[in-house]
Design a protein around this motif. Sequence first.
Motif, mmCIF file in Angstrom:
data_model
loop_
_atom_site.group_PDB
_atom_site.id
_atom_site.type_symbol
_atom_site.label_atom_id
_atom_site.label_comp_id
_atom_site.label_asym_id
_atom_site.label_seq_id
_atom_site.Cartn_x
_atom_site.Cartn_y
_atom_site.Cartn_z
ATOM 1 N N PHE A 1 28.651 -14.739 70.972
ATOM 2 C CA PHE A 1 29.716 -15.653 71.336
ATOM 3 C C PHE A 1 31.023 -14.808 71.533
ATOM 4 C CE2 PHE A 1 27.625 -18.784 68.100
ATOM 5 C CZ PHE A 1 26.557 -19.020 69.152
ATOM 6 N N SER A 2 31.412 -13.652 70.629
ATOM 7 C CA SER A 2 32.453 -13.205 70.653
ATOM 8 C C SER A 2 32.649 -12.472 72.040
ATOM 9 C CB SER A 2 32.719 -11.862 70.073
ATOM 10 O OG SER A 2 32.688 -12.583 68.521
ATOM 11 N N VAL A 3 31.456 -11.804 72.424
ATOM 12 C CA VAL A 3 31.343 -11.144 73.906
ATOM 13 C C VAL A 3 31.382 -12.096 75.041
ATOM 14 C CG1 VAL A 3 29.716 -9.927 75.313
ATOM 15 C CG2 VAL A 3 29.816 -9.107 72.740
ATOM 16 N N LEU A 4 30.832 -13.100 74.818
ATOM 17 C CA LEU A 4 31.116 -14.206 75.921
ATOM 18 C C LEU A 4 32.399 -14.616 76.014
ATOM 19 C CD1 LEU A 4 27.540 -15.944 75.904
ATOM 20 C CD2 LEU A 4 28.513 -13.900 77.555
ATOM 21 N N GLU A 5 33.152 -14.940 74.917
ATOM 22 C CA GLU A 5 34.435 -15.706 74.726
ATOM 23 C C GLU A 5 35.356 -14.740 75.346
ATOM 24 O OE1 GLU A 5 34.980 -16.985 70.788
ATOM 25 O OE2 GLU A 5 33.779 -18.600 71.182
ATOM 26 N N ALA A 6 35.156 -13.167 75.069
ATOM 27 C CA ALA A 6 36.216 -12.299 75.570
ATOM 28 C C ALA A 6 36.136 -12.168 76.989
ATOM 29 C CB ALA A 6 35.793 -11.102 75.006
ATOM 30 N N ARG A 7 34.827 -12.258 77.388
ATOM 31 C CA ARG A 7 34.740 -12.231 78.914
ATOM 32 C C ARG A 7 35.310 -13.538 79.675
ATOM 33 N NH1 ARG A 7 28.590 -11.859 80.742
ATOM 34 N NH2 ARG A 7 28.726 -9.924 79.656
ATOM 35 N N LEU A 8 35.136 -14.696 79.200
ATOM 36 C CA LEU A 8 35.619 -15.953 79.758
ATOM 37 C C LEU A 8 37.216 -15.758 79.557
ATOM 38 C CD1 LEU A 8 33.168 -18.596 78.110
ATOM 39 C CD2 LEU A 8 33.530 -17.868 80.652
ATOM 40 N N ALA A 9 37.718 -15.177 78.523
ATOM 41 C CA ALA A 9 39.064 -15.096 78.518
ATOM 42 C C ALA A 9 39.884 -14.060 79.629
ATOM 43 C CB ALA A 9 39.502 -14.716 76.988
ATOM 44 N N SER A 10 39.039 -13.052 79.474
ATOM 45 C CA SER A 10 39.568 -12.034 80.594
ATOM 46 C C SER A 10 39.331 -12.279 82.123
ATOM 47 C CB SER A 10 39.043 -10.438 80.372
ATOM 48 O OG SER A 10 37.620 -10.687 80.763
ATOM 49 N N ASN A 11 38.332 -13.199 82.396
ATOM 50 C CA ASN A 11 38.172 -13.829 83.627
ATOM 51 C C ASN A 11 39.067 -15.102 83.866
ATOM 52 O OD1 ASN A 11 36.160 -12.085 83.870
ATOM 53 N ND2 ASN A 11 34.613 -13.554 83.779
ATOM 54 N N LYS A 12 39.589 -15.666 82.816
ATOM 55 C CA LYS A 12 40.632 -16.917 82.867
ATOM 56 C C LYS A 12 39.419 -17.944 83.285
ATOM 57 C CE LYS A 12 45.047 -14.620 83.218
ATOM 58 N NZ LYS A 12 44.618 -13.918 82.010
ATOM 59 N N THR A 13 38.285 -17.950 82.909
ATOM 60 C CA THR A 13 37.380 -18.983 83.343
ATOM 61 C C THR A 13 37.335 -20.062 82.436
ATOM 62 O OG1 THR A 13 35.825 -17.178 83.854
ATOM 63 C CG2 THR A 13 34.960 -19.529 83.896
ATOM 64 N N LYS A 14 37.489 -21.252 82.846
ATOM 65 C CA LYS A 14 37.716 -22.708 82.149
ATOM 66 C C LYS A 14 36.632 -23.053 81.973
ATOM 67 C CE LYS A 14 40.861 -26.497 81.209
ATOM 68 N NZ LYS A 14 40.156 -27.683 81.009
ATOM 69 N N VAL A 15 35.795 -23.369 80.626
ATOM 70 C CA VAL A 15 34.700 -23.771 80.391
ATOM 71 C C VAL A 15 34.802 -25.292 80.560
ATOM 72 C CG1 VAL A 15 32.755 -24.023 78.717
ATOM 73 C CG2 VAL A 15 34.456 -21.994 78.610
ATOM 74 N N ARG A 16 33.738 -26.010 81.298
ATOM 75 C CA ARG A 16 33.717 -27.670 81.364
ATOM 76 C C ARG A 16 33.345 -27.927 79.858
ATOM 77 N NH1 ARG A 16 31.614 -31.535 85.610
ATOM 78 N NH2 ARG A 16 32.768 -33.029 84.215
ATOM 79 N N THR A 17 33.968 -29.047 79.232
ATOM 80 C CA THR A 17 33.360 -29.388 77.881
ATOM 81 C C THR A 17 32.650 -30.792 78.159
ATOM 82 O OG1 THR A 17 35.579 -30.414 77.717
ATOM 83 C CG2 THR A 17 35.238 -28.165 76.584
ATOM 84 N N THR A 18 32.743 -31.540 79.157
ATOM 85 C CA THR A 18 31.970 -32.349 79.590
ATOM 86 C C THR A 18 31.090 -32.451 80.761
ATOM 87 O OG1 THR A 18 33.525 -33.944 80.821
ATOM 88 C CG2 THR A 18 34.094 -33.923 78.393
ATOM 89 N N GLU A 19 30.306 -33.333 80.816
ATOM 90 C CA GLU A 19 29.336 -33.281 82.108
ATOM 91 C C GLU A 19 29.754 -34.556 83.060
ATOM 92 O OE1 GLU A 19 25.310 -32.839 80.578
ATOM 93 O OE2 GLU A 19 26.040 -31.266 79.362
ATOM 94 N N VAL A 20 30.982 -35.037 82.780
ATOM 95 C CA VAL A 20 31.034 -36.433 83.803
ATOM 96 C C VAL A 20 31.062 -35.938 85.183
ATOM 97 C CG1 VAL A 20 33.010 -38.097 84.153
ATOM 98 C CG2 VAL A 20 32.512 -37.247 81.869
ATOM 99 N N GLU A 21 30.309 -36.775 85.929
ATOM 100 C CA GLU A 21 30.251 -36.792 87.376
ATOM 101 C C GLU A 21 30.904 -37.439 88.228
ATOM 102 O OE1 GLU A 21 25.305 -36.251 86.780
ATOM 103 O OE2 GLU A 21 25.892 -38.182 86.556
ATOM 104 N N VAL A 22 31.488 -38.647 87.757
ATOM 105 C CA VAL A 22 32.394 -39.427 88.505
ATOM 106 C C VAL A 22 33.385 -40.091 87.562
ATOM 107 C CG1 VAL A 22 30.623 -41.467 88.501
ATOM 108 C CG2 VAL A 22 32.478 -41.505 90.380
ATOM 109 N N PHE A 23 34.680 -40.107 87.976
ATOM 110 C CA PHE A 23 35.784 -40.726 87.258
ATOM 111 C C PHE A 23 35.955 -42.108 88.194
ATOM 112 C CE2 PHE A 23 40.046 -41.857 86.057
ATOM 113 C CZ PHE A 23 40.014 -41.615 84.522
#
Lengths: 619, 619
Positions: free
Chosen positions: B500-522
């Motif tokens: 988790f630490s390694v992946l979180e560090a990588r996401l933070a340095s890529n500034k990647t936003k993680v999707r927290t829901t799977e909503v398909e249509v609003f």
Amino acid sequence: MCDEDRLKLKAQINQQSDIVRKLKAAKGSKDKVTKISIPNAISVKDLTMLDNLLANISYIGGYEPSYADKAMYDVLRGVGWPSSMSHLTRWYQHIKSFSPVELEAFPTGVPTCNNLPPQVVGLLSTNNHGIDIGCKITEEVSHLLNLKAQLGTVEDGSGPHKLILKTPKGTRDYGPSQMAIRADVFNKIISVFKRHGAETIDTPIFELKEVLTGKYGEDSKLIYDLADQGGEILSLRYDLTVPFARYLAMNKISNIKRYHMAKVYRRDNPAMMRGRYREFYQCDFDIAGQYDPMIPDVECVRVVSEILTSLQLGDFLIKVNHRQLLDGLFEACGVPPDKFRTICSSVDKLDKSPWEEVHNEMVNEKGLSPAVADCIGKYVRLSGKTELVEQLLQDEMLVGQCKSARDGLEALRLFLKYCTLYGLQDQVSFDLSLARGLDYYTGVIYEAVLLSDTKTEHGESSGVGSIAGGGRYDNLVGMFDPKHKNVPCVGVSIGVERVFSVLEARLASNKTKVRTTEVEVFVASAQKNLLEDRMKLCKELWDSNIKAEHSYKRNPKLLAQLQYCEEMGIPLAAILGESELARGIVKLRHVVTRHEIEVQRENVAQAVRDLLTKASGNS
Amino acid sequence: MCDEDRLKLKAQINQQSDIVRKLKAAKGSKDKVTKISIPNAISVKDLTMLDNLLANISYIGGYEPSYADKAMYDVLRGVGWPSSMSHLTRWYQHIKSFSPVELEAFPTGVPTCNNLPPQVVGLLSTNNHGIDIGCKITEEVSHLLNLKAQLGTVEDGSGPHKLILKTPKGTRDYGPSQMAIRADVFNKIISVFKRHGAETIDTPIFELKEVLTGKYGEDSKLIYDLADQGGEILSLRYDLTVPFARYLAMNKISNIKRYHMAKVYRRDNPAMMRGRYREFYQCDFDIAGQYDPMIPDVECVRVVSEILTSLQLGDFLIKVNHRQLLDGLFEACGVPPDKFRTICSSVDKLDKSPWEEVHNEMVNEKGLSPAVADCIGKYVRLSGKTELVEQLLQDEMLVGQCKSARDGLEALRLFLKYCTLYGLQDQVSFDLSLARGLDYYTGVIYEAVLLSDTKTEHGESSGVGSIAGGGRYDNLVGMFDPKHKNVPCVGVSIGVERVFSVLEARLASNKTKVRTTEVEVFVASAQKNLLEDRMKLCKELWDSNIKAEHSYKRNPKLLAQLQYCEEMGIPLAAILGESELARGIVKLRHVVTRHEIEVQRENVAQAVRDLLTKASGNS
């Protein structure tokens, strides 16, 4: 052990056998309880031995109370010891807390006595004043067995101490098939939560004790505390709602739609036969945020409906009511305001008890006048749909002077209208007897009940009971916020443990076997010396993302391998044989039909994939 | 609060302001520590107040130790109180356990003092003998602030008591994006376990204390105990291996291949910046059963390799060694048998310390002769592949008289051969410095290390460290079996927290936003008064198993709705407008491209499904 010691021990055993024989004879001659009086003599060494013993086990005999505890308690009455012997003190206070009737009910069986360390047995047999001959025999037999064990175990080098293997009271392990059922239920429930765009969070299994303090009323005594090992005072979480409220306040989150499936802990009297444990899952869905009336509230009901439908538990009904309506009703009938909550919990009993009993409780225990109780009774036995809301809105006695009742009814009118838009009109019933136990509800409350009866795993009726429940709680988060800033919340909790019971009962009665793995192909060998060929093929299958297994034995029997496939429900077997391998082929066997085809050795992975796709297309 | 009380309080505040001013002046004039002597006067009322306070919080100032604890401890030294004041006693014993240096290091900050109840501040300021002026100021300022707070809070009607909002020391909440990362990692890992036909089990979060006793050596002090609330003595689980062994013995299971992902608890000094917590996940895969040599052992390594590959953590190396070889090596070099385990833990430090340090420890701390240490050093710095095994098998000094070393080497020869069959030859390295800390290993041991360095979330280097480890433990289950019947086991634990630490560090340095829901249509509305139309459309979408959301506001702004879609990464928006609805159509908008198409109102669900299928086909 030198010969001399062995002889000494054997002499002791003979002597002990004599004691047992004599006691048995005494018991035979007069069957009534006889007291044997032996002088009291407890040394500091004995007390230290007991304190050390009780540092690791809860009771003298292990992990369950037994006659040995009662006997030792009798021995120690009136004896003092230093407060540094904290384990002994703990145990003594605990045993002291049982009533004489409870103490008498402690089991007397040999199995427990068997586990007693010899010094304890010695202490009991030389000191006990109040043991009847029957138990005395048990003790002495156990002493004898211990001496024998000592002789035996010293000889074979292993220790005489037996560990009782059990999980803590009220808890259990989940084996593979229970886990498979749980995973299936969780997946179905989570897919509904995700369909509604919910996120998930997790909180620690324990909280600062103060976070839980004052949230559960009388049930606070059921909270598990952690030992004070220096540092913070902690307790295991009792539900998921209070940690959720703490999470919102702490992180200053003003809106979120989240689900949380996790274990919670209650030191309740477990009724494991009826599926009630001290460690159990809760599964909560909540919508927090300042929104327009009833829009999130009705989505919670829609979520419950989708979940119950997806789990195929049979027909269900979702009862709804409103706390403001209940309060207004109590006010209109003349209940004093300080009795609203206690009368609320009386009303809550109407799903299990007849009105007469509840009426009695209100009048005789809670001091309402019969006229006031009658007034409540006139209303709380009503249930219906929108037309009941309309009818009550015309009821001058109820809504004439009482804003609260009118507000509650108007909220319900809107709620029921939205229910219809969400296609829930047939599943939802407005029921004035629904009250819900928890104090923190402030608006709409609901409870889903299964309408069909199901037997539990153990053949008991699981009853027609609540399977989900919830409501609006607008003031809980404010209890945690330093400035008492509230975050309005509405949510629902799915009774997953009850769902598991119902499904396990159904599977048991259908004699359905649950698959606990997802293996697609088993790599078998028809002759000896094919281990390396099996390993190579497994590697290829795994590389192709096919779920595959082979035997961990060098030369397993073909029949045993095929039987394993049948037992585990594995659909395909790839059978390696010397002559086939020489011809560059492998047999693929459909385990159920026993139909076999030959495929090229280099194409096994592709052929397995094709067969699986075909099979899933057919099913 | 009546005017008279307010005036009194204001007078008190003025007086207190004077004290603070004078103390500040005193501090300015002489900056060295000055003792202020005030007569000791502790009433039973004071003690009761403290006992009540400490019933709910761990320290005088709340949940962290502070200068107030030290000050109060000084006040209470030599004062006695009844043993019924158990909370006060607990706290006193706890503070007493700190060394003077540790006590001095307690923080003196105002924030903590701010939270002190006024009576405590009063008690401290009238009684304390050992407060230097600097801290005295802090206390008096806090007294002043408290008086002011009293004036303020009494006026606004809320209580003066502030709840400190935090999770227990060493724990944390997981928010939606952390949970999304965890769910992704768990799914990837579980799919590997399932590919190998593993089942899963779960055990209670706590065990009888005795189950854990004697399994963790010195680390036993890190076990969390539950409070004694009558009944059994319980502890939180420390790992998943011991509960697994208890599960096998208790249920008399002689073979199983299982995985278990769950939280474990250790009262370690948390290093949260480096991802070390007191509550953390473990993720274990074990194969139990009496099988032919090395076949299950090598599958564990294959599982690790598949998992690390699937998680895309970069290059890794799996080091292997064998406990029998290590023991044989120690024997051959002349280490006394009673020092095998302690020398083993010295060797284990070679991944972090240079040989010279380890040599020093062996000679100076553990009493080996330098020649013996040199002999060990000659070997433990070797690593290689099969040819190293062959070379050592020719080493007469090592294998000449020592069966253990030869057995270990031959086991490793077979192990490495099987590794090649499973395609692991490039990832596995035989490394004689690998020793592993745990006592219970009996055969092959392994440890996977990441070869590329990664920064953690907090910018610290996460180091090139262990990401998985395990080995064979054939005697652990026997410790639980009444007849000491063993079930041989081999297993591996994936360091998921590190993942988790390694992946979180990588996401933070890529500034990647993680999707927290799977909503398909609003489902959005372009004008007011379309709530009911939104609700109807949502119902249809949910009925069609499409993940859909709409605003919980009656009349949300279109821009706000579309911004929400962009923030949450929702791919499609169905936009309802009055004129469109009148024409029987709905606009479907692709959120990223902002491209819109018109579809028939009755076909929205189908059109959404088609667009999603097309999009997933394109990606």
